[in-house]
Design an enzyme around this catalytic site. Structure first.
Site, short mmCIF file in Angstrom:
data_model
loop_
_atom_site.label_atom_id
_atom_site.label_comp_id
_atom_site.label_asym_id
_atom_site.label_seq_id
_atom_site.Cartn_x
_atom_site.Cartn_y
_atom_site.Cartn_z
N LYS A 45 0.78 -1.13 -0.03
CA LYS A 45 -0.04 -0.01 -0.15
C LYS A 45 0.61 1.33 0.17
O LYS A 45 2.17 1.21 0.33
CB LYS A 45 -0.95 -0.07 1.03
CG LYS A 45 -0.25 -0.06 2.52
CD LYS A 45 -1.17 -0.32 3.88
CE LYS A 45 -0.34 -0.51 5.22
NZ LYS A 45 -1.17 -0.89 6.13
N TYR A 71 14.49 31.01 5.87
CA TYR A 71 13.21 31.80 6.28
C TYR A 71 13.26 32.14 7.80
O TYR A 71 13.63 31.19 8.64
CB TYR A 71 11.98 31.00 6.03
CG TYR A 71 11.80 31.19 4.68
CD1 TYR A 71 11.84 32.15 3.66
CD2 TYR A 71 11.43 29.60 3.76
CE1 TYR A 71 11.41 32.16 2.30
CE2 TYR A 71 11.16 29.70 2.56
CZ TYR A 71 11.26 30.86 1.78
OH TYR A 71 10.93 30.77 0.29
N MET A 117 10.07 24.76 1.45
CA MET A 117 9.18 23.95 0.38
C MET A 117 10.19 23.20 -0.59
O MET A 117 9.86 21.81 -0.62
CB MET A 117 8.20 24.57 -0.30
CG MET A 117 7.27 23.86 -1.04
SD MET A 117 6.22 24.73 -2.11
CE MET A 117 5.33 25.83 -0.99
#
Ligand SMILES: *Cc1c(COP(=O)(O)O)cnc(C)c1O
Length: 370
Positions: free
Chosen positions: A40, A266, A315
């Site tokens: 899975k 950041y 990100m």
């Protein structure tokens, strides 16, 4: 074997390691016990088609996926072994049958709806597995449902019970052996009662990877293994016999000399007290390396030396501290895998190997080796 040098972020998937783990797990059970490989969630974040094809060649008896679409994907790739769908949804019963997938049925409404779909499609004795709740309290019938299940089953011939299963809550936890044994007792009682209720013989299966290791006496007719196949055994003693199948690698995109007092990334979450050399890597939280891995808590490997991930994970990029490590732009960096197990990497963020490896984004290129 020398692994290829990365030129971008890749998840290297080693089929030889998979074969090794499969042999190890098989050696823990009787030759006649069937082995269900759980594939899975993209085979635990790797590549379900490559993994299933290879395991099918190695003689795995059964596959398990969570949802019907995962099973359809395997059928389309030519996987012919039986496939169990652990959590089928009513919306997909028809496509499940059309693709010859076997549902794990866990409630009366799911059972009657499945029978209706099977009748509508005109199939006979379609194989189904019945899932019983023995204490995980997630999905499953109770033993008291057996008379009603039997009523529903006996008055039709579109579906046939070929297996009874349950799932254990804490097979890896040595403080919970009493509870696990209690679950196994309940399962035994359910199987006994079901043996009286159903006229045909059925398979029994209950163990996951840690169950195979810690409760081999409960292997019954089949075991279901996921994490062990991918190289993680939920315990250092077991891990020492397994090889991580997936290795996440990347390269140094750029290096920076950070003068004292400057910050990195950041929100300026890293600031240097001394001259620091950083390396920026092309992967980030969108790839599955979340912000919890930042702030110096987690280490990656640069030429065998550990370098902390510093500041906020971005990100698409992370920054690491490579002060004192000889390295250049373009050099390979290992995030986790063979030399840095996902079990240890994930611990720094208070999570488990399962979450880390299944969370890797599909954006990362998969590279099959061996
Ligand atoms: C995911 C899953 C497994 C596999 O468990 P591992 O710990 O990865 O071996 C087995 N059975 C069920 C019902 C599952 O959902």
């Amino acid at each position: 074997m020398k692994m290829a040098k990365a030129q971008e972020t890749v998840l290297e998937i080693d089929l030889k390691a998979l074969g090794h783990n499969y042999s190890f797990l098989r050696s823990k059970i009787k030759p006649e016990t069937k082995f269900m490989a759980v594939v899975k969630a993209y085979a635990y974040g790797s590549d379900s088609v490559a993994i299933a094809r290879h395991l099918q060649e190695l003689g795995v008896d059964y596959f398990a996926v969570a949802y019907a679409n995962e099973g359809i994907h395997l059928r389309e790739a030519g996987v012919t072994a039986p496939i169990l769908v652990l959590h089928p949804q009513k919306a997909h019963f028809q496509s499940l049958i059309e693709n010859n997938l076997e549902p794990s049925i866990y409630s009366k409404s799911i059972l009657s709806d499945f029978i209706l779909t099977a009748q509508k499609l005109g199939v006979k004795e379609y194989p189904i597995h019945l899932k019983f709740n023995t204490g995980l309290n997630r999905l499953g019938f109770s033993i008291d449902d057996l008379p009603e299940i039997s009523k529903l089953i006996d008055k039709q011939d579109a579906a046939k019970v070929i297996a009874v299963l349950s799932h254990l809550a804490a097979t890896e936890d040595s403080n919970e052996t009493e509870f696990t044994n209690f679950q196994l007792k309940r399962f035994e009682a359910i199987c006994k009662q079901a043996g009286v209720t159903f006229k045909d013989k059925f398979l029994k299966h209950v163990l996951n990877t840690s169950g195979i290791i810690n409760y081999p006496e409960a292997q019954y007719d089949m075991v279901r293994s996921g994490i062990g196949l991918y190289g993680y055994g939920n315990h250092p003693d077991v891990d020492s016999h397994l090889i991580p199948v997936a290795t996440l690698k990347t390269i140094i995109a750029q290096k920076h000399n950070i003068p004292v007092g400057e910050s990195v990334g950041y929100n300026r979450k890293y600031s240097s007290n001394s001259e620091t050399i950083t390396a920026t890597l092309p992967l980030g939280h969108a790839d599955g390396i979340g912000r919890e891995y930042g702030h110096g808590k987690t280490f990656v490997s640069v030429h065998g030396q550990l370098a902390p991930i510093i500041g906020n994970v971005c990100m698409d990029m992370i920054m690491i501290d490579v002060t004192g490590i000889e390295c250049s732009e373009g050099d390979e960096v290992i995030i986790f895998g063979k030399e840095l197990p996902a079990s240890e990497f994930s611990q720094t963020a208070n999570t488990i190997s399962y979450e880390l490896i299944t969370g890797l984004s599909q954006r990362i290129k998969r590279l099959i080796i061996n």
